[in-house]
Design a protein around this motif. Structure first.
Motif, PDB file in Angstrom:
ATOM      1  N   VAL A 123       4.340  -6.170 -28.045  1.00 12.86           N
ATOM      2  CA  VAL A 123       5.048  -6.999 -27.281  1.00 12.86           C
ATOM      3  C   VAL A 123       4.834  -8.334 -28.212  1.00 12.86           C
ATOM      4  CG1 VAL A 123       5.218  -5.283 -25.065  1.00 12.86           C
ATOM      5  CG2 VAL A 123       3.119  -7.375 -25.332  1.00 12.86           C
ATOM      6  N   LYS A 124       5.862  -9.116 -27.219  1.00 13.68           N
ATOM      7  CA  LYS A 124       5.696 -10.092 -27.645  1.00 13.68           C
ATOM      8  C   LYS A 124       5.714 -11.711 -26.021  1.00 13.68           C
ATOM      9  CE  LYS A 124       8.040 -10.062 -31.679  1.00 13.68           C
ATOM     10  NZ  LYS A 124       8.728 -10.414 -33.052  1.00 13.68           N
ATOM     11  N   ARG A 125       6.219 -11.003 -25.330  1.00 10.38           N
ATOM     12  CA  ARG A 125       6.567 -11.427 -23.887  1.00 10.38           C
ATOM     13  C   ARG A 125       5.640 -10.728 -22.429  1.00 10.38           C
ATOM     14  NH1 ARG A 125      11.887 -11.548 -24.600  1.00 10.38           N
ATOM     15  NH2 ARG A 125      12.653 -11.879 -26.462  1.00 10.38           N
ATOM     16  N   THR A 127       6.743 -10.347 -19.186  1.00  9.57           N
ATOM     17  CA  THR A 127       7.746  -9.504 -19.444  1.00  9.57           C
ATOM     18  C   THR A 127       7.891  -8.442 -20.348  1.00  9.57           C
ATOM     19  OG1 THR A 127       9.766 -10.487 -20.097  1.00  9.57           O
ATOM     20  CG2 THR A 127       9.612 -11.137 -18.139  1.00  9.57           C
ATOM     21  N   GLN A 128       8.023  -8.541 -20.983  1.00 12.86           N
ATOM     22  CA  GLN A 128       7.557  -7.064 -21.862  1.00 12.86           C
ATOM     23  C   GLN A 128       6.172  -6.101 -21.974  1.00 12.86           C
ATOM     24  OE1 GLN A 128       8.151  -8.634 -26.195  1.00 12.86           O
ATOM     25  NE2 GLN A 128      10.370  -8.015 -25.425  1.00 12.86           N
ATOM     26  N   THR A 131       6.883  -4.216 -19.095  1.00 10.67           N
ATOM     27  CA  THR A 131       7.359  -3.444 -18.664  1.00 10.67           C
ATOM     28  C   THR A 131       6.802  -2.045 -20.040  1.00 10.67           C
ATOM     29  OG1 THR A 131       9.594  -4.901 -18.652  1.00 10.67           O
ATOM     30  CG2 THR A 131       9.958  -2.880 -20.010  1.00 10.67           C
ATOM     31  N   ARG A 132       6.132  -2.547 -21.329  1.00 11.24           N
ATOM     32  CA  ARG A 132       5.635  -1.573 -21.455  1.00 11.24           C
ATOM     33  C   ARG A 132       4.137  -1.141 -20.648  1.00 11.24           C
ATOM     34  NH1 ARG A 132       5.722  -2.195 -27.316  1.00 11.24           N
ATOM     35  NH2 ARG A 132       8.021  -2.441 -26.831  1.00 11.24           N
ATOM     36  N   GLU A 135       5.679   1.275 -19.025  1.00 11.34           N
ATOM     37  CA  GLU A 135       6.535   3.016 -19.405  1.00 11.34           C
ATOM     38  C   GLU A 135       5.582   3.238 -19.319  1.00 11.34           C
ATOM     39  OE1 GLU A 135       8.570   1.255 -22.065  1.00 11.34           O
ATOM     40  OE2 GLU A 135      10.566   0.548 -21.436  1.00 11.34           O
TER      41      GLU A 135
END
Length: 140
Positions: A123-125, A127-128, A131-132, A135
């Motif tokens: 990811v790059k952020r 928040t991502q 979320t990941r 998930e």
């Protein structure tokens, strides 16, 4: 976008109809213009309420969070215990400085852990990353 354009178009049409109805008093002199405008306004408000009630809203489906953490996934990603602590604190919305204060380390150490997590979670952020991780059931 199309819905927004159509809504504004309907508003403009309604206003034009309202203005044209105000000219009805010229053809029926016994009816004052205020009465015609009031009647038209009530009709248009009722129409707006009726149409507004029929607009379908997007349904939000909430998925019950799975409380099981996938330990095998954590091991396969190579996430360390300290990185897990950092990831959980990121999920709580803490800044790097706040995380550093809580874990009694320097902010640059936290930045290193965060960068490592970004690579491992692809990811790059922040928040991502959260979320990941949710998930993949890395955090709950």
């Amino acid at each position: 976008m199309l819905k927004t354009v159509l809504r504004f178009g309907l508003i403009i049409v309604a206003l034009l109809v309202l203005f044209q109805l105000s000219n009805v008093s010229l053809f029926i002199p016994s009816l004052p213009a205020d009465v015609v405008i009031s009647i038209a306004a009530v009709i248009l408000i009722a129409l707006g309420i009726y149409l507004g009630g029929n607009i379908k809203k997007d349904k939000v489906i909430e998925v019950a969070p799975s409380h099981e953490i996938d330990v095998e996934k954590i091991n396969s990603l190579g996430i360390s215990t300290r990185e897990m602590e950092v990831l959980k604190l990121i999920a709580q919305g803490l800044s790097n400085q706040e995380i550093a204060e809580r874990l009694f380390v320097s902010e640059s150490t936290i930045k290193t852990h965060v960068s490592s997590l970004f690579v491992k979670l692809d990811v790059k952020r922040r928040t991502q990353a959260v979320t990941r991780a949710k998930e993949w059931r890395v955090i709950s």
